[in-house]
Design an enzyme around this catalytic site. Structure first.
Site, PDB file in Angstrom:
ATOM      1  N   ASP A   1      19.512  44.876  38.893  1.00  0.00           N
ATOM      2  CA  ASP A   1      20.922  45.266  38.797  1.00  0.00           C
ATOM      3  C   ASP A   1      21.231  45.645  37.347  1.00  0.00           C
ATOM      4  OD1 ASP A   1      21.132  44.355  41.380  1.00  0.00           O
ATOM      5  OD2 ASP A   1      22.222  42.508  40.876  1.00  0.00           O
TER       6      ASP A   1
ATOM      7  N   ASP B   1      28.040  28.075  44.359  1.00  0.00           N
ATOM      8  CA  ASP B   1      26.761  27.416  44.082  1.00  0.00           C
ATOM      9  C   ASP B   1      26.958  26.103  43.323  1.00  0.00           C
ATOM     10  OD1 ASP B   1      24.581  28.729  45.286  1.00  0.00           O
ATOM     11  OD2 ASP B   1      24.800  30.409  43.893  1.00  0.00           O
TER      12      ASP B   1
ATOM     13  N   GLU C   1      37.022  17.767  49.960  1.00  0.00           N
ATOM     14  CA  GLU C   1      35.682  18.260  50.356  1.00  0.00           C
ATOM     15  C   GLU C   1      34.767  18.468  49.154  1.00  0.00           C
ATOM     16  OE1 GLU C   1      38.554  19.878  50.749  1.00  0.00           O
ATOM     17  OE2 GLU C   1      38.400  22.037  50.403  1.00  0.00           O
TER      18      GLU C   1
ATOM     19  N   GLY D   1      20.485  29.433  44.547  1.00  0.00           N
ATOM     20  CA  GLY D   1      21.296  28.261  44.213  1.00  0.00           C
ATOM     21  C   GLY D   1      20.691  27.001  44.802  1.00  0.00           C
TER      22      GLY D   1
ATOM     23  N   LYS E   1       4.834  40.515  53.833  1.00  0.00           N
ATOM     24  CA  LYS E   1       4.623  41.546  52.819  1.00  0.00           C
ATOM     25  C   LYS E   1       4.896  41.028  51.397  1.00  0.00           C
ATOM     26  CE  LYS E   1       3.374  45.031  55.255  1.00  0.00           C
ATOM     27  NZ  LYS E   1       1.971  45.472  55.062  1.00  0.00           N
ATOM     28  N   THR E   2       3.995  41.322  50.492  1.00  0.00           N
ATOM     29  CA  THR E   2       4.155  40.853  49.111  1.00  0.00           C
ATOM     30  C   THR E   2       4.681  41.950  48.175  1.00  0.00           C
ATOM     31  OG1 THR E   2       1.897  41.458  48.546  1.00  0.00           O
ATOM     32  CG2 THR E   2       2.239  39.218  49.341  1.00  0.00           C
TER      33      THR E   2
ATOM     34  N   CYS F   1      45.062  20.596  51.827  1.00  0.00           N
ATOM     35  CA  CYS F   1      45.897  21.487  51.020  1.00  0.00           C
ATOM     36  C   CYS F   1      46.841  22.295  51.903  1.00  0.00           C
ATOM     37  CB  CYS F   1      45.005  22.359  50.127  1.00  0.00           C
ATOM     38  SG  CYS F   1      45.892  22.953  48.683  1.00  0.00           S
TER      39      CYS F   1
ATOM     40  N   GLY G   1      46.401  22.849  54.788  1.00  0.00           N
ATOM     41  CA  GLY G   1      46.393  22.065  56.025  1.00  0.00           C
ATOM     42  C   GLY G   1      47.501  21.021  56.024  1.00  0.00           C
TER      43      GLY G   1
ATOM     44  N   SER H   1      21.571  36.660  48.118  1.00  0.00           N
ATOM     45  CA  SER H   1      21.673  35.590  49.136  1.00  0.00           C
ATOM     46  C   SER H   1      20.317  35.025  49.545  1.00  0.00           C
ATOM     47  CB  SER H   1      22.391  36.084  50.402  1.00  0.00           C
ATOM     48  OG  SER H   1      23.616  36.636  50.083  1.00  0.00           O
TER      49      SER H   1
ATOM     50  N   GLU I   1      21.050  29.173  36.480  1.00  0.00           N
ATOM     51  CA  GLU I   1      20.802  30.177  37.509  1.00  0.00           C
ATOM     52  C   GLU I   1      21.505  31.459  37.099  1.00  0.00           C
ATOM     53  OE1 GLU I   1      22.441  29.253  41.413  1.00  0.00           O
ATOM     54  OE2 GLU I   1      22.071  31.308  42.090  1.00  0.00           O
TER      55      GLU I   1
ATOM     56  N   HIS J   1      41.754  18.832  47.640  1.00  0.00           N
ATOM     57  CA  HIS J   1      40.547  19.345  48.303  1.00  0.00           C
ATOM     58  C   HIS J   1      39.447  18.293  48.202  1.00  0.00           C
ATOM     59  CE1 HIS J   1      41.753  23.446  49.210  1.00  0.00           C
ATOM     60  NE2 HIS J   1      42.411  23.452  48.063  1.00  0.00           N
TER      61      HIS J   1
HETATM   62  N1  GLN Z   1      48.575  28.500  49.614  1.00  0.00           N
HETATM   63  C1  GLN Z   1      48.874  27.122  49.391  1.00  0.00           C
HETATM   64  C2  GLN Z   1      49.391  26.872  47.983  1.00  0.00           C
HETATM   65  O1  GLN Z   1      49.149  27.653  47.091  1.00  0.00           O
HETATM   66  C3  GLN Z   1      47.673  26.262  49.676  1.00  0.00           C
HETATM   67  C4  GLN Z   1      46.514  26.509  48.757  1.00  0.00           C
HETATM   68  C5  GLN Z   1      45.230  25.897  49.236  1.00  0.00           C
HETATM   69  O2  GLN Z   1      45.093  25.580  50.424  1.00  0.00           O
HETATM   70  N2  GLN Z   1      44.252  25.763  48.366  1.00  0.00           N
HETATM   71  O3  GLN Z   1      50.024  25.906  47.733  1.00  0.00           O
END
Ligand code: GLN
Length: 553
Positions: free
Chosen positions: A147, A71, A510, A18, A187-188, A382, A384, A14, A140, A508
């Site tokens: 690890d 990312d 967003e 990215g 600190k390095t 979605c 929502g 973290s 990336e 979605h």
């Molecule tokens: N769980 C809901 C579905 O599968 C909504 C999925 C979501 O919000 N990405 O339809």
């Protein structure tokens, strides 16, 4: 031939690798170079689609339906290019490909091993992005040097440098330079240790990006340069920024892109830097001060990374209006109690993000109903949209007990249900409706006005849909299905005519918002919330739209 930049991380996870990779991508793109970015993740899940958001944050969905690491969202927002499923590879997907070939008999007679078979597959994943229309591939490598899981990746990129030629590869190592309060020193030593670890794998970093909470003095850079055997100009300080989008400018000030371009032989005359657009964006962000408060009603609110793109899109909406968006993180399960105490009254708007599973659903339904009844701007994404439909069905259309099959299969009114092709799916990976789908928007609707067009493409990731059998009942009760799939089978957008902004989308959006080009739905949500915050009358989008688009007789 495309050049390669590899970004590794040391000391701690973290660290913002990215963001460093994305910022470098932005700087190179601002020189007119054609850039793509990918992430290699050393875990065994074939993709992050099956990972719990609590564990791994948001799953970012690409146009071609890839379920990828968050990312990639930073990459897209910074370099403003749509990436694809090939832009993210995990150890799981790499082994899956190699094992499939082994079963097909491709290696008949030979022992299949990490070196060379897994490392060859990793190299193939990297090189397939180095197409003719790409100048730079930034890769990336997830995880931290040291690890166990990361070793095949380091070995692959070490070999790749030899394969494509030293002048075509740059290794950037991002480390942490902690400040120790009691001694008042930065600190390095952790940086030295992680560079030593990297060198033990045969990789000598060309540049070291030092993450810190305060700037790194020239003296300290000199020390890192001496101890880690890089020129002092290759030690770049990357201080915590008040705003993510300032990072490219800060890294440019530190000379990051100049130095990388020198190593890769991109000369300044052929590729002059023009950062004016990005500087304009940062100025606009700094001038975004009009306060607006949006409640994000979610299940994973303790890990804000679970809603990374939603929050970024809200911020972008704010930048558009010169507004400073404060996100109130509200646990869905607590909504009913908060409403009873009147504690959601000072929200200017509400976002109902995506999600899975039953927990917190009733709280989300209550929030949707509260927004609907009190003219609070509300955007459902979605899940929502699905809870908005449930609210409307129960409380306006009189469909008592309405629900989604996901939460209550015995509900008398399954207003949200599985479509036939999803009924028998048993495999949990990659089997949802995924990626870009087209929708037709109803002319004159709020969503058509917001988008300014009537055909849109958005990314999807869900199994359940608005049940077509209830569409007429919902419409009769006043809910507009303002966007549908091209074949009219699926509901893509809903809205409530007359409400300032009560809009849901099955997609979605967003994921497609950009800092300098807020997504239309987020732009309109924040605009409506701002009007409420500032006591202005809501501007009814669709009415404006009708005025503007009415055909002239
Ligand atoms: N769980 C809901 C579905 O599968 C909504 C999925 C979501 O919000 N990405 O339809």
């Amino acid at each position: 031939m495309a050049k390669h930049i590899f970004v590794t991380g040391g000391v701690a996870s973290s660290l913002g690798k990215g963001l460093a990779a994305s910022s470098l991508g932005r700087l190179l793109k601002s020189r007119g170079l054609r850039v793509t970015i990918q992430k290699l993740d050393p875990y065994i899940n074939v993709d992050p689609g099956t990972l719990n958001p609590f564990e791994h944050g948001e799953v970012f969905v690409t146009d071609d339906g890839g379920e990828t690491d968050l990312d990639l969202g930073h990459y897209e927002r910074f370099i403003d290019e749509s990436l694809h499923r090939d832009s993210n590879a995990t150890t799981g997907s790499i082994y899956q490909a190699v094992i499939a070939r082994e079963r097909r008999g491709d290696f008949l007679g030979r022992t299949v091993q990490v070196i060379p078979h897994i490392t060859d597959e990793i190299k193939h994943r990297i090189r397939r992005l180095a197409t003719d229309d790409t100048d730079v591939v930034i890769t990336e490598i997830g995880g931290t040097v040291g690890d166990i899981e990361i070793l095949p990746f380091l070995e692959a990129v070490r070999q790749l440098r030899k394969d494509v030629g030293r002048d075509n590869v740059v290794f950037v190592h991002v480390t942490l330079v902690p400040y120790l309060g009691p001694s008042g020193e930065q600190k390095t030593k952790p940086t030295q240790h992680s560079v030593t670890e990297l060198r033990s794998r045969g990789i000598i970093p060309d540049l070291i990006v030092c993450r810190s909470d305060r700037s790194i003095s020239d003296g300290l850079k000199q020390k890192i340069s001496n101890l880690c055997d890089v020129p002092v100009e290759a030690v770049v300080s990357c201080v915590d920024a008040p705003n993510l989008y300032e990072i490219p400018l800060a890294l440019h000030e530190e000379g990051l892109d100049d130095y990388v371009c020198r190593l890769l032989h991109f000369d300044d005359d052929a590729h002059p830097l023009d950062l004016s657009a990005w500087e304009g964006l940062v100025e606009r962000i700094e001038a975004s001060t009009r306060p607006v408060r949006l409640g994000l009603i979610g299940k994973y609110v303790n890990l804000p990374d679970a809603y990374l793109s939603v929050v970024e899109a809200l911020r972008h909406g704010g930048y558009h209006h010169g507004a400073d968006v404060t996100v109130e993180w509200i646990q869905a399960e607590e909504v009913e109690g908060l409403l009873a105490e009147g504690r959601l009254r000072d929200l200017d708007g509400i976002v109902l993000p995506g999600g899975f599973g039953e927990r917190g659903i009733e709280g989300k339904v209550a929030a949707a109903g509260y927004a609907r009844e009190h003219a609070v701007p509300c955007l459902g994404l979605c899940l929502g949209l699905q809870v908005m439909v449930i609210d409307y069905a129960r409380n306006v259309a009189g469909l008592e007990g309405a629900n989604s099959r996901e939460f209550d299969a015995s509900s008398p009114h399954l207003v949200i249900d599985l479509m036939d092709d999803q009924r028998d799916v048993v495999d949990k990976g990659g089997t949802m409706r995924l990626g870009a789908c087209l929708a037709r928007l109803q002319p004159g609707s709020q969503v058509a006005a917001a988008y300014g067009t009537e055909v849109v493409s958005e990314r999807h990731r869900h199994r359940f849909e608005v049940n077509p059998r209830y569409r007429a009942r919902l419409a009769d009760a006043g809910l507009a299905c303002s966007g549908v799939s091209p074949d009219d089978r699926l509901v893509e957008f809903i809205e409530l005519p007359g409400h300032p902004f009560w809009v849901g989308t099955q997609a979605h959006p967003e994921f497609k918002s950009r800092p300098d080009r807020a997504h239309p739905l987020f732009r309109e949500l924040v605009g409506a919330a701002l009007a409420r915050a500032e006591g202005r009358a809501p501007r009814l989008l669709a009415v404006d739209h009708l005025e503007r688009t009415r055909p002239v007789a």
